[in-house]
Every structure is written in C-alpha cells, then in structure tokens.
Design a protein around this motif. Structure first.
Motif, short mmCIF file in Angstrom:
data_model
loop_
_atom_site.label_atom_id
_atom_site.label_comp_id
_atom_site.label_asym_id
_atom_site.label_seq_id
_atom_site.Cartn_x
_atom_site.Cartn_y
_atom_site.Cartn_z
N LEU A 42 3.65 1.98 -9.41
CA LEU A 42 3.14 1.83 -8.04
C LEU A 42 2.12 0.69 -8.00
CD1 LEU A 42 2.53 5.63 -7.47
CD2 LEU A 42 4.27 4.29 -6.31
N THR A 43 1.60 0.40 -6.82
CA THR A 43 0.51 -0.59 -6.72
C THR A 43 -0.80 0.14 -6.44
OG1 THR A 43 1.03 -0.90 -4.39
CG2 THR A 43 2.01 -2.45 -5.95
N ASN A 44 -1.91 -0.58 -6.69
CA ASN A 44 -3.22 0.06 -6.67
C ASN A 44 -3.57 0.75 -5.35
OD1 ASN A 44 -3.27 -2.43 -5.45
ND2 ASN A 44 -5.36 -2.93 -6.07
N GLY A 45 -3.12 0.19 -4.25
CA GLY A 45 -3.49 0.72 -2.94
C GLY A 45 -3.15 2.19 -2.74
N ALA A 46 -2.04 2.61 -3.32
CA ALA A 46 -1.57 3.99 -3.10
C ALA A 46 -2.42 5.03 -3.83
CB ALA A 46 -0.11 4.13 -3.53
N PHE A 47 -3.25 4.56 -4.73
CA PHE A 47 -4.04 5.50 -5.56
C PHE A 47 -4.80 6.52 -4.72
CE2 PHE A 47 -7.84 6.86 -7.85
CZ PHE A 47 -7.32 7.25 -9.06
N TYR A 48 -5.42 6.01 -3.63
CA TYR A 48 -6.34 6.87 -2.87
C TYR A 48 -5.63 7.77 -1.86
CZ TYR A 48 -9.84 4.43 -5.46
OH TYR A 48 -10.57 3.94 -6.49
N THR A 49 -4.31 7.71 -1.81
CA THR A 49 -3.60 8.74 -1.06
C THR A 49 -3.39 9.97 -1.97
OG1 THR A 49 -1.39 7.98 -1.67
CG2 THR A 49 -2.38 6.97 0.24
N HIS A 50 -3.66 9.80 -3.28
CA HIS A 50 -3.47 10.92 -4.21
C HIS A 50 -4.79 11.47 -4.77
CE1 HIS A 50 0.91 10.57 -4.37
NE2 HIS A 50 0.74 9.26 -4.37
N PHE A 51 -5.78 10.60 -4.92
CA PHE A 51 -7.05 11.02 -5.52
C PHE A 51 -8.22 10.44 -4.74
CE2 PHE A 51 -3.80 10.55 -8.77
CZ PHE A 51 -3.76 11.84 -9.30
N ALA A 52 -9.31 11.21 -4.68
CA ALA A 52 -10.50 10.75 -3.96
C ALA A 52 -11.25 9.69 -4.76
CB ALA A 52 -11.42 11.93 -3.66
N SER A 53 -11.07 9.70 -6.09
CA SER A 53 -11.79 8.75 -6.94
C SER A 53 -11.14 8.73 -8.32
CB SER A 53 -13.25 9.17 -7.09
OG SER A 53 -13.31 10.40 -7.78
N LYS A 54 -11.51 7.75 -9.12
CA LYS A 54 -11.01 7.69 -10.48
C LYS A 54 -11.46 8.93 -11.27
CE LYS A 54 -10.83 4.96 -14.72
NZ LYS A 54 -11.48 3.91 -15.55
N ASP A 55 -12.69 9.35 -11.04
CA ASP A 55 -13.20 10.55 -11.71
C ASP A 55 -12.30 11.77 -11.46
OD1 ASP A 55 -15.34 9.75 -13.23
OD2 ASP A 55 -16.81 10.00 -11.64
N GLU A 56 -11.83 11.89 -10.21
CA GLU A 56 -10.97 13.03 -9.90
C GLU A 56 -9.67 12.96 -10.70
OE1 GLU A 56 -10.70 14.25 -5.63
OE2 GLU A 56 -8.56 14.39 -6.07
N LEU A 57 -9.13 11.74 -10.84
CA LEU A 57 -7.94 11.58 -11.69
C LEU A 57 -8.24 11.92 -13.14
CD1 LEU A 57 -5.09 10.57 -12.48
CD2 LEU A 57 -6.08 8.27 -12.66
N VAL A 58 -9.39 11.49 -13.63
CA VAL A 58 -9.75 11.77 -15.02
C VAL A 58 -9.75 13.29 -15.26
CG1 VAL A 58 -11.58 11.62 -16.75
CG2 VAL A 58 -11.06 9.64 -15.33
N ALA A 59 -10.39 14.01 -14.34
CA ALA A 59 -10.43 15.46 -14.47
C ALA A 59 -9.02 16.05 -14.47
CB ALA A 59 -11.26 16.07 -13.35
#
Lengths: 194, 194
Positions: A42-59
């Motif tokens: 995917l491209t970077n823009g779509a990230f925030y439709t799935h996670f509120a932040s990088k930290d949330e993804l890390v968790a």
DNA sequence: TGTACATCAGTGAACGCGCGTTCACTGATGTAC
DNA sequence: TGTACATCAGTGAACGCGCGTTCACTGATGTAC
C-alpha cells in the motif's frame, strides 16, 4: 474503491503481519511508516485509516507476534519432549540468522522496554498468555511459581539468542548456543524434580 | 579557540561518556547527534572534528561502556563473594529502574545486533575482555570452557533484566529479578563443583 | 619581551532526506429508488 | 433490472520537523621573529 467489510480487516492484518517482520529486522525506530505500508503493498496515506498512530501499530504488532508464538508453542510443544525441541529450535543457528522470522522478544525486547506503556502492556499480556500455557503444563499444581520460573527460563533464552546474534565470532556464537541448550535442558529437568 | 593537546582528547572522552548514557536511555537510533553534543556541552558542528560518523561514535561508546564495566567488575568483584554481590546488584530494582546508569548490554544488546560490523566487533572485544577476566578467576585451569559458560551466565542476566524492565506488572517484575538471583547463584555453585 | 601570524576546536546555519502525520482527491463498490 | 448516489479504502503530494552531515566562519591560544 469501496470494499466489503472483511476487506479492511484483512488489510489491517496484512499491515500488522508485515510490520512484525519488518520491526524484527530493522528495529521499531528503524522501520518507517512508508516502508511498512510498502511491505503491505500500500502507500503511506492509507495508514491512518487503519491506525491512529505508529505506536498503535507497534502495540498491535507486538500482540500479534506473541499470539503467533503462542499458537506455535501450543501446537509444536504440547508435552515435555515438545518443549525440549522448542529450546533446541530457539537456540539454533537458523533462528539466530533469521531474526525477521523469529522471536519478537529476542529481536526487540530492549526497544520495547523504551516504548510507551500501551506497548509494554501489550507485551506483558501476550507474554503472560504464553508463560501461563507452559506453566500449566509443567506444574499444574503450582501455576504461580511456575509462571515466574517459566518467565525466567524464557529470559535466559532471549538473552542467549541476543548475545549469539551480536558476537562477531561465529564459532563462539555457536558454542554459546550449544551451551545455552545444555543449560536450558538441565534447568527443565531440575524443574521436574522440584 | 585553540587549546592544548589534552583538551581535545578530554572533549572526545566527554562526548563518548555522555553518549553512552544517552544511548542507554533513548536507544542508539533514538539519540541524535545534536542531542549527544548538547549533553557534552557543545553544538552539533563540532562533532565531526572528533568522529568520522555517528557509527564511529557508537563503536567508541560501546567500547568505553564495556571498559568501564570491566574496571568496575575487577574492583568490586575480585572473588567469589564479589561475583555474588555483582549478581545481586545486577538483578536489583535499582538497576532495572536506571538503565542510563547501568549495563550497556541490557539496554542495547538487540540494537547492537543490528549495527554494522565495526560496532559488533567493538562489542565482542569488550565483552570478551570481561568474560575472560571472570573465567580466569572462576576456572583458571579451563579458561576456554569457562569463557563460554561465563558468557552464557551473562546472557541470562541480560535477558532477565530486559524482561524485568519491560513487564508492566511491577510485582511480577520484582519476582523475576528475585528468581533470577536464585538461579544465577545456583548456577555459580554448580560451576564450582564442575 | 612584544607583535604578527598560523592553528584548529568549536559555532551555528544550511544541506538533502526520511520521519510521522494530514489532506484533497479518486474511483470501485454497496445501496436506494 | 437499471440508474443515481453515498460510502470510504486507498492514493500521492504536502506539512513541519529532526536526522546525519557539511561548511564558512570565529577567536583563543601556541609559535615565530
């Protein structure tokens, strides 16, 4: 591009799984959002439709990694012989040389210790699930004490693999893995007679 | 501002020592050159009069950290009782809660494993100096085998402290440290009878 | 001893770059009529 | 069944920022005369 409900959930899982691998390879700080998304196709823009932040993804990635490890342990190590094999696999040159496919604790533990509380809580929850599985199997009569002992045994495996990965001397690294297996199997026997 | 010859060397050492602390606190990726220089009371521009790159500083800081740990161990743990005390200090809540003042391996080992070969070699050299000191003391007749066993013991301490730092449950973390001390002391006794 | 000059550790602004995050937009699909 | 519309996952450019690194410059000191 509107998709069915399962589609978004599947994409989210794909990001989480790809990120787990990437984090273990490059570190948490070492893996940027754009790279993580590219790994998931995917491209970077779509990230925030799935996670509120990088930290949330890390968790989420930490949780997922530990859940996978738990499943694997349940299937591959249902009894004493299985646990012995787990130890041998864990402290193998193959595992040492492929951190991105291996144990998240060995690859990331000190970095997780520096993450925020959400991530540390996710790690704690995930690891306790694993430890309690094993503790219940090894010592059904004294699960609390066995939980602590299991965590200590796991810590030993983690430290040993990390050290084996860091030493520049291959032969010495191999020797440490072998000695680690001997120590871990001996400790396991001692637990039985305890 | 031209200074005497000792001045530059003293500044270099100051940067290396401050960086060691900062790396242990924020991680290697987590500490930028500007911050490291500010910690040493300088501005970012002067960095490259002392080091060719950040990687070179990282290698120097790793070397320095391990050399300090070696000196400390030589002084504080010259005999068996001293080694026992080292284990107790290492796996203490105080050490767990102050990574920036503590063991570089516990704070950074998996990150060092991802660094370039120069850094890994610096780590290997520094750690072997420590391990050989201890091995010579514990088993003067079989230094090679004792080197490996000492490294395994060290790996156990490292993994245990990392895990104690990461678990969100304070009581459980304490229990793991205590069990870790018991295990390490028992392993030490076993080494004697071996 | 006093003066002119060379040295060079350190300053602080700037380089290009990738970071985490935001946003206007796209366009395939599900839904309403 | 066919058409118009609403939805919203995903795109890709842009945001401000800090990264590692470079560079023209400063100015206190050591050295030469």
């Amino acid at each position: 591009m509107r998709y069915g409900k399962e589609h978004k959930e599947a994409t989210r899982r794909r990001i989480i799984e790809a990120s787990g691998r990437r984090f273990k390879q490059d570190g948490i700080d070492g893996a940027g959002v754009a790279t993580l998304m590219k790994d998931a196709g995917l491209t970077n823009g779509a990230f925030y439709t799935h996670f509120a932040s990088k930290d949330e993804l890390v968790a989420a990635a930490v949780t997922e990694q530990l859940a996978q490890q738990r499943t694997q342990l349940r299937e591959q190590a249902p009894d004493r012989a299985g646990i012995e094999q787990f130890i041998r696999d864990y402290l193998s040159p193959g595992h040492r040389d492929a951190p991105e496919q291996g144990c998240p604790s060995a690859a990331l533990l000190d970095e997780i210790a520096r993450c925020d509380d959400t991530v540390k809580q996710a790690y704690t929850d995930g690891l306790l699930d694993i430890a309690d599985d094993i503790a219940a199997r090894l010592a059904p009569d004294d699960p609390h004490s066995a939980r602590v002992k299991t965590l200590n045994a796991f810590a030993t495996l983690i430290g040993t693999l990390q050290l084996a990965r860091t030493l520049a001397d291959r032969e010495l690294s191999d020797a440490i893995l072998e000695q680690g297996v001997r120590n871990a199997l001996a400790a396991l026997t001692q637990t039985d007679s305890n």
